[in-house]
Design a protein around this motif. Structure first.
Motif, PDB file in Angstrom:
ATOM      1  N   ALA A   1       0.849  -1.191   0.000  1.00  0.00           N
ATOM      2  CA  ALA A   1       0.000   0.000   0.000  1.00  0.00           C
ATOM      3  C   ALA A   1       0.887   1.246   0.000  1.00  0.00           C
ATOM      4  N   THR A   2       0.421   2.274  -0.710  1.00  0.00           N
ATOM      5  CA  THR A   2       1.236   3.464  -0.921  1.00  0.00           C
ATOM      6  C   THR A   2       1.764   4.069   0.383  1.00  0.00           C
ATOM      7  N   ASP A   3       0.849   4.282   1.349  1.00  0.00           N
ATOM      8  CA  ASP A   3       1.299   4.956   2.567  1.00  0.00           C
ATOM      9  C   ASP A   3       2.318   4.103   3.328  1.00  0.00           C
ATOM     10  N   LYS A   4       2.128   2.777   3.270  1.00  0.00           N
ATOM     11  CA  LYS A   4       3.077   1.911   3.981  1.00  0.00           C
ATOM     12  C   LYS A   4       4.459   1.969   3.332  1.00  0.00           C
ATOM     13  N   VAL A   5       4.492   1.843   2.020  1.00  0.00           N
ATOM     14  CA  VAL A   5       5.796   1.807   1.341  1.00  0.00           C
ATOM     15  C   VAL A   5       6.491   3.160   1.424  1.00  0.00           C
ATOM     16  N   LEU A   6       5.732   4.242   1.251  1.00  0.00           N
ATOM     17  CA  LEU A   6       6.372   5.554   1.205  1.00  0.00           C
ATOM     18  C   LEU A   6       6.676   6.104   2.593  1.00  0.00           C
ATOM     19  N   TYR A   7       5.837   5.788   3.583  1.00  0.00           N
ATOM     20  CA  TYR A   7       6.058   6.400   4.899  1.00  0.00           C
ATOM     21  C   TYR A   7       6.719   5.460   5.898  1.00  0.00           C
TER      22      TYR A   7
END
Lengths: 284, 313
Positions: free
Chosen positions: B233-239
């Motif tokens: 998921a975007t937020d997991k990978v990026l943050y």
């Protein structure tokens, strides 16, 4: 360094001068075409009527270029021959241009085994001197204009095929060809709707420079008796017929020779102008 | 296979004829999902996208693995079937830099041709609406002009519009916005998102700009030296990045803090896709500390948390 600079400057073609040249020579070429088409209307005498009373007459008011050994009007025959010479070479150039281009396009586009076979055939054909092969083929087929055209056409398409193939090779890697494929456009449409129009210019320039050469070949075969059948008027065969009497009736040799010289020069200059035009256009 | 799965890639290895450029890539995409791939240039993210449509002109050779599109094995398709599918089922936007259209023909003729190739009708109104969304005013004039009259950015937007008009179920975008300026980039991204909302188009997008997945992606995949090292998921990978490479990549994003971003030392290995040991070893901070846990199976994706996988964390 100065001399070098001057030379490069002189070599560079200006768009305007090429354009003027192109206009002049297309006008001259067009005039030749018009004259050859309306020739039957402007011939002062029947080009095929023999007349023993007017045999080997020098140029004069009645027969502008004199008469040949059968008493035919050389001027009328030169006019009648224009149609045969010019249109047979135009026809041959057009056929080999389209045939050769399409073959080259398909070879370049698909590559693979078809390409390999066709290109080896062109290699083999190019290995013979073109005129020698034409003489051999015309000799086997028998002398008439159709066979002469076939004999020359056997080798003339290879020039366009090789050029079109090379151009297609570089064109098919253009991004817009990829884009077309990614949008699902068919190969046929890509080849004839997109690649061909983009490689048309250099092919056309080559075709225009070939008109004069083709004319020499056709007249050459006719001169050897392998082209048009007598008494049909054609410059090459006229020169051949009058050759035996060159000391008695030099005008019968000189008139068609000069007509041929002028016509070939005009078409060659026209071809050069077209070629220069494509170069200048590419630079702009 | 799940019903809403549109594309599944299994153990994919791709080369350009000789050495593998990517190897052992596994993932699947749901209908209507936006998945972004991030990575340095040369990491194989474009290769991955190209291999999905796999037309010979893109020069990709699939050496191993399977690609299933809507449950069908794409690799068993003939050239003709692929061409039929191209554009209508799977659309692709490349980074064209101005060369997307035949320079001799008007846009109208080229739009018509692409649509007719799939038995669709040319509808000017449809073009006008999409052009407006793409910040291309005066559609009438554009359609009657030729590519050399347009700037590279405009051509890029026109190319994206054409791909969208063909309405593919799966849209592959290979850095579609790199040639656009920041404001137009935003419009193009918004338009891509709108397309997904309205038509439930699945979008696979390759970029080296981490801002783009942050704006639009549901999931992000990170590639390094031919391997998919992290996906989730975007937020997991990026943050909360898991893989040491992703961590370094996120740190390298320039921001407005007036400090130079922290880059990564060294270069990725050129034959990374062929390597058995971890291709990131040379540059890895964890490896330097001697804390590498996965040296015996460096390329297997392990679950970090729900909807978040990485080869190493």
């Amino acid at each position: 360094m100065k001399g070098f600079k001057r030379r490069t400057k002189a070599k560079k073609l200006s768009y305007k001068s090429v354009k003027i040249r192109l206009i002049i020579f297309s006008a001259l070429a067009a005039a030749l075409l018009v004259i050859s088409i309306i020739a039957p209307l402007i011939e002062p005498n029947d080009p095929y009527a023999t007349n023993a009373a007017h045999m080997r007459q020098g140029p004069g008011p009645e027969f502008i270029f004199g008469t040949d050994s059968l008493g035919r009007c050389v001027y009328s025959r030169v006019l009648a021959g224009a149609f045969t010479s010019i249109f047979s070479s135009l026809f041959l150039v057009a056929v080999s241009f389209f045939g050769g281009s399409i073959i080259g396009l398909i070879c370049g586009f698909y590559g693979g085994i078809v390409d390999a076979i066709l290109m080896r055939i062109t290699d083999a054909l190019l290995a013979f001197p073109q005129m020698v092969l034409a003489i051999a083929v015309a000799g086997v087929l028998g002398g008439n204009l159709t066979n002469a055209l076939i004999a020359i056409g056997i080798t003339s398409w290879t020039l366009y095929a090789r050029l079109a193939r090379g151009q297609t090779y570089s064109m098919k890697n253009e991004t817009f060809i990829q884009a077309l494929k990614l949008n699902g456009v068919s190969n046929g449409r890509i080849m004839f709707g997109h690649i061909f129009p983009n490689i048309f210019r250099p092919l056309l320039a080559t075709a225009c420079t070939q008109i004069g050469t083709t004319m020499i070949y056709i007249s050459g075969l006719s001169f050897l008796g392998l082209g048009v059948t007598p008494p049909m008027a054609e410059w090459g065969s006229m020169i051949n017929e009058a050759r035996g009497y060159i000391q008695l009736t030099p005008w019968a040799v000189i008139a068609p020779s000069i007509a041929m010289l002028i016509t070939i020069l005009i078409f060659n200059f026209f071809g050069d102008a077209v070629r220069d035009m494509t170069e200048v256009r590419n630079e702009r | 296979m799940k019903d809403d799965e549109i594309l599944r890639i299994e153990n994919l290895s791709v080369s350009y004829g000789k050495n593998n450029m990517i190897s052992g890539v596994n993932f699947s995409v749901k209908r209507g999902e936006i998945l972004c791939f991030l990575g340095e240039s040369g990491c194989g993210k474009s290769t991955l996208l190209k291999s999905i449509i796999n037309i010979p002109e893109l020069a990709t050779v699939i050496t191993e693995g399977n690609i299933y599109f809507q449950g069908k094995d794409i690799m068993s398709f003939s050239d003709r079937e692929i061409r039929k599918m191209a554009g209508k089922d799977i659309g692709m936007v490349l980074q064209y830099l101005g060369g997307a259209f035949n320079p001799l023909r008007t846009f109208k003729a080229q739009f018509k041709e692409a649509l007719e190739s799939h038995g669709m009708e040319y509808d000017f109104e449809q073009v006008r609406v999409i052009f407006e969304k793409m910040n291309l005013p005066d559609a009438e004039r554009i359609m009657n002009s030729r590519p050399y009259e347009m700037s590279g950015g405009m051509i890029q937007r026109i190319a994206i519009s054409l791909t969208m008009i063909l309405n593919p179920a799966l849209l592959l975008c290979d850095e579609p916005t790199s040639a656009l300026d920041v404001t137009t980039q935003k419009m193009a991204i918004e338009e891509l998102m709108k397309v997904r909302e309205e038509l439930n188009t699945t979008i696979l997008l390759v970029t080296h700009n981490p801002g783009i997945p942050a704006m639009m992606a549901d999931r992000v995949g990170v590639m390094y030296a031919g391997h998919l090292v992290e996906i989730g998921a975007t937020d997991k990978v990026l943050y909360t990045p898991a893989h040491p490479y992703t961590k370094a990549l996120i740190k390298a994003i320039p921001d407005f803090s007036f400090e130079l971003p922290k880059g990564l030392e060294g270069q990725p290995p050129i034959n990374g896709a062929e390597m058995v040991e971890c291709a990131f070893k040379e540059r890895c901070a964890v490896e330097k500390d001697g804390g590498c846990k996965y040296s015996n199976n460096p390329y297997e994706l392990k679950q970090v948390s729900e909807n978040h996988f990485a080869t190493c964390f």
